[in-house]
Design a protein around this motif. Structure first.
Motif, PDB file in Angstrom:
ATOM      1  N   LYS A   1     -15.180  -2.824   5.017  1.00  0.00           N
ATOM      2  CA  LYS A   1     -15.436  -1.679   5.769  1.00  0.00           C
ATOM      3  C   LYS A   1     -16.291  -0.828   4.462  1.00  0.00           C
ATOM      4  O   LYS A   1     -15.710  -0.785   3.419  1.00  0.00           O
ATOM      5  CB  LYS A   1     -14.332  -0.919   6.178  1.00  0.00           C
TER       6      LYS A   1
ATOM      7  N   TYR B   1      -3.700  -0.894   1.156  1.00  0.00           N
ATOM      8  CA  TYR B   1      -5.132  -1.578   1.294  1.00  0.00           C
ATOM      9  C   TYR B   1      -5.742  -1.797  -0.019  1.00  0.00           C
ATOM     10  O   TYR B   1      -5.490  -1.063  -1.320  1.00  0.00           O
ATOM     11  CB  TYR B   1      -5.892  -0.538   1.974  1.00  0.00           C
TER      12      TYR B   1
ATOM     13  N   ASP C   1      -5.278  12.382  17.399  1.00  0.00           N
ATOM     14  CA  ASP C   1      -5.531  10.958  17.601  1.00  0.00           C
ATOM     15  C   ASP C   1      -6.522  10.854  18.730  1.00  0.00           C
ATOM     16  O   ASP C   1      -6.984  11.902  19.273  1.00  0.00           O
ATOM     17  CB  ASP C   1      -4.279  10.240  17.735  1.00  0.00           C
TER      18      ASP C   1
ATOM     19  N   ILE D   1      -8.322   3.532   9.306  1.00  0.00           N
ATOM     20  CA  ILE D   1      -7.023   2.610   9.476  1.00  0.00           C
ATOM     21  C   ILE D   1      -6.576   2.472  10.792  1.00  0.00           C
ATOM     22  O   ILE D   1      -7.046   3.558  11.598  1.00  0.00           O
ATOM     23  CB  ILE D   1      -5.827   3.365   8.638  1.00  0.00           C
ATOM     24  N   GLU D   2      -6.145   1.560  11.269  1.00  0.00           N
ATOM     25  CA  GLU D   2      -5.768   1.315  12.644  1.00  0.00           C
ATOM     26  C   GLU D   2      -4.864   2.016  13.576  1.00  0.00           C
ATOM     27  O   GLU D   2      -5.044   2.739  14.472  1.00  0.00           O
ATOM     28  CB  GLU D   2      -5.503  -0.213  12.944  1.00  0.00           C
ATOM     29  N   ASN D   3      -3.978   2.538  12.881  1.00  0.00           N
ATOM     30  CA  ASN D   3      -3.001   3.480  13.454  1.00  0.00           C
ATOM     31  C   ASN D   3      -2.945   4.706  12.298  1.00  0.00           C
ATOM     32  O   ASN D   3      -2.226   4.539  11.234  1.00  0.00           O
ATOM     33  CB  ASN D   3      -1.697   2.820  13.253  1.00  0.00           C
TER      34      ASN D   3
ATOM     35  N   GLU E   1       0.367   5.720  10.380  1.00  0.00           N
ATOM     36  CA  GLU E   1       0.706   5.202   8.853  1.00  0.00           C
ATOM     37  C   GLU E   1       0.753   6.294   7.925  1.00  0.00           C
ATOM     38  O   GLU E   1       1.095   6.379   6.772  1.00  0.00           O
ATOM     39  CB  GLU E   1      -0.387   4.030   8.653  1.00  0.00           C
TER      40      GLU E   1
END
Length: 501
Positions: free
Chosen positions: A128, A154, A297, A333-335, A338
């Motif tokens: 990414k 990451y 979100d 980030i996916e969530n 975190e």
């Protein structure tokens, strides 16, 4: 002919690389891995420390106007070279001839994306890309993003206008055989201006004010270069918009709406401290009677990320920088949960409002990375008076009026040096700003010590002594770091080692 077609299908193309600095050498080295014949040229009389691959020929002290351009299939230009004749370092003639003979001009940014495309065809991993630009705060924000993502586990890679060139970082990753999950690119207007293609997963212009008018033909051209970070001719990735910078946010929205989108246009993410006209996605809000950095979100549920009180005293500008950082990471980030509860994950980069020494009431701050007037104004807005300000260097055709408007109503003594010190002196004299002219940063510190010995310090809670030059360092120093280091050493020598008072 596309860049990849030239590199992969053309038999031994001849390529001219202009400029043998960090970026130019990296471009030549990357191109040398293909079946190419490369001429690396520089107008300066310099020697290269490392041996070059056999298919690169280096020509120092080169007069660009005498180059026979017709023998080249393409030109690659370093970001320090301007296409405009008025600039001291320019490739105006080359640019004009290349246009006439339809010879493509590419940049390190173009080569970087070409290299990623070639590499993606060989590996399953697609990294990414996070792209950050702006007049001020770029380095601070990319370092914050790097620290946060690393803290979350990451693999990240910084590159661009932050010391490691795009292609040097890429070649090092290729040697390791491991690409990062995230490329974090700090990009200047110079790097973006001539680039013919740009793609990212998320992009942001942190802020905008007049700068680099010694390189760009106008302020409008400077802004248009920055706007390329959102992709061209196609919109790429999610735009992040600073809602506090109203004029900039309007221009970004107009630019985004003008771009071609191959997919559904991603919803921009807005961040800010004070703007209430737009629904902010990342902001500071009160929870349980405490201020928190927060993000919404996808379901409009708010997530408190970090208490403002858990950060060191940052000032307004670095609160905005943190909001930009959280905006980027909330997309990447996916969530986003975190990020919840994370604290003190970052360390501010050196030479950016860095405390050098504090002794009783004297606070010495190194803001050598303030290479334009707006950066110096940001610093001044976060500090109280009385204040001793060291500034000077190459003004790059900036207007001094915004700075003098800030200084003239405050208890500030200015110490000016460098190439454009006479311009400072004329403006300061006209506005009745107390000032002294000196030869360099070290001399300023010595003179400030002399002046402090005559000042009644007991009447003040704190006195700030700030190096925030508002100018490029290149007239006297190798770079802003060398300038900042001279200040650091002079302060410790004059105040820490022998004491004060």
């Amino acid at each position: 002919m596309t860049l990849n077609t030239l590199l992969l299908e053309q038999k031994c193309p001849k390529i001219l690389v202009l400029g043998a600095g960090i970026s130019g050498k990296a471009c030549a080295t990357w191109l040398s891995t293909f079946d190419c014949d490369i001429d690396l040229v520089d107008s300066r009389k310099i020697e290269l420390k490392k041996n070059l691959p056999s298919n690169i020929t280096f020509f120092p002290s080169c007069i660009f106007a005498k180059i026979n351009l017709r023998k080249y299939h393409a030109v690659v230009v370093s970001p320090g070279l301007s296409p405009h004749e008025k600039s001291v370092n320019n490739f105006f003639i080359i640019n004009k001839l290349a246009s006439e003979h339809r010879i493509p001009i590419w940049t390190e940014v173009d080569l970087f994306f070409s290299a990623l495309e070639i590499s993606a065809n060989k590996t399953a991993l697609k990294s990414k890309i996070i792209a950050v630009t702006g007049t001020n705060g770029k380095t601070t924000v990319v370092c914050m993003v790097k620290d946060l993502l690393k803290n979350l586990g990451y693999d990240v890679q910084l590159a661009g206008n932050i010391g490691t060139s795009l292609l040097d970082a890429l070649m090092e990753r290729m040697q390791r055989g491991k690409f990062p999950a995230f490329w974090i690119l700090e990009l200047s207007s110079f790097q973006l201006f001539l680039s013919s293609d740009f793609k990212s997963d998320v992009s942001v212009i942190l802020n905008f004010s007049s700068d680099h008018l010694d390189w760009h033909s106008s302020e409008e051209e400077y802004l248009n270069s920055k706007l390329k970070i959102f992709g061209f001719p196609h919109l790429s990735g999610t735009p992040i918009i600073n809602a506090d910078d109203v004029d900039l946010s309007m221009r970004v929205e107009q630019h985004i709406s003008s771009l071609i989108s191959e997919k559904k246009i991603p919803k921009p993410v807005y961040f800010g401290l004070t703007n209430n006209k737009k629904k902010l996605d990342v902001l500071i809000e009160k929870h349980d009677n405490e201020e928190w950095f927060c993000a919404y979100d996808e379901k409009s549920k708010i997530l408190p990320i970090m208490k403002v009180s858990d950060t060191r005293p940052l000032g307004k500008q670095n609160k905005i920088n943190l909001l930009a950082c959280f905006s980027i990471c909330s997309i990447m980030i996916e969530n986003i949960f975190e990020m919840k509860g994370i604290s003190n994950f970052f360390k501010l980069p050196g030479h950016r409002l860095e405390e050098v020494f504090f002794n009783n009431k004297l606070r010495f701050l190194n803001d050598s990375k303030a290479t334009n007037i707006s950066a110096t104004i940001f610093a001044l807005q976060n500090l109280s008076d009385p204040l001793f300000l060291i500034l000077g260097g190459d003004l790059k055709n900036q207007r001094l009026a915004p700075l003098t408007n800030v200084l003239k109503n405050r208890n500030i003594v200015a110490y000016v040096y460098g190439k454009d010190k006479n311009q400072f002196r004329e403006y300061f004299k006209e506005c009745n700003i107390t000032h002294f002219t000196i030869e360099n940063v070290r001399e300023a510190v010595i003179l400030i010590k002399k002046h402090l010995s005559k000042k009644n310090e007991t009447s003040y809670e704190e006195i700030n002594i700030l190096l925030s030059p508002a100018c490029s360092s290149k007239d006297l120093y190798k770079d802003y770091a060398e300038r900042g280091n001279e200040y650091h050493e002079a302060v410790l020598s004059c105040f820490a080692e022998c004491g004060h008072g």
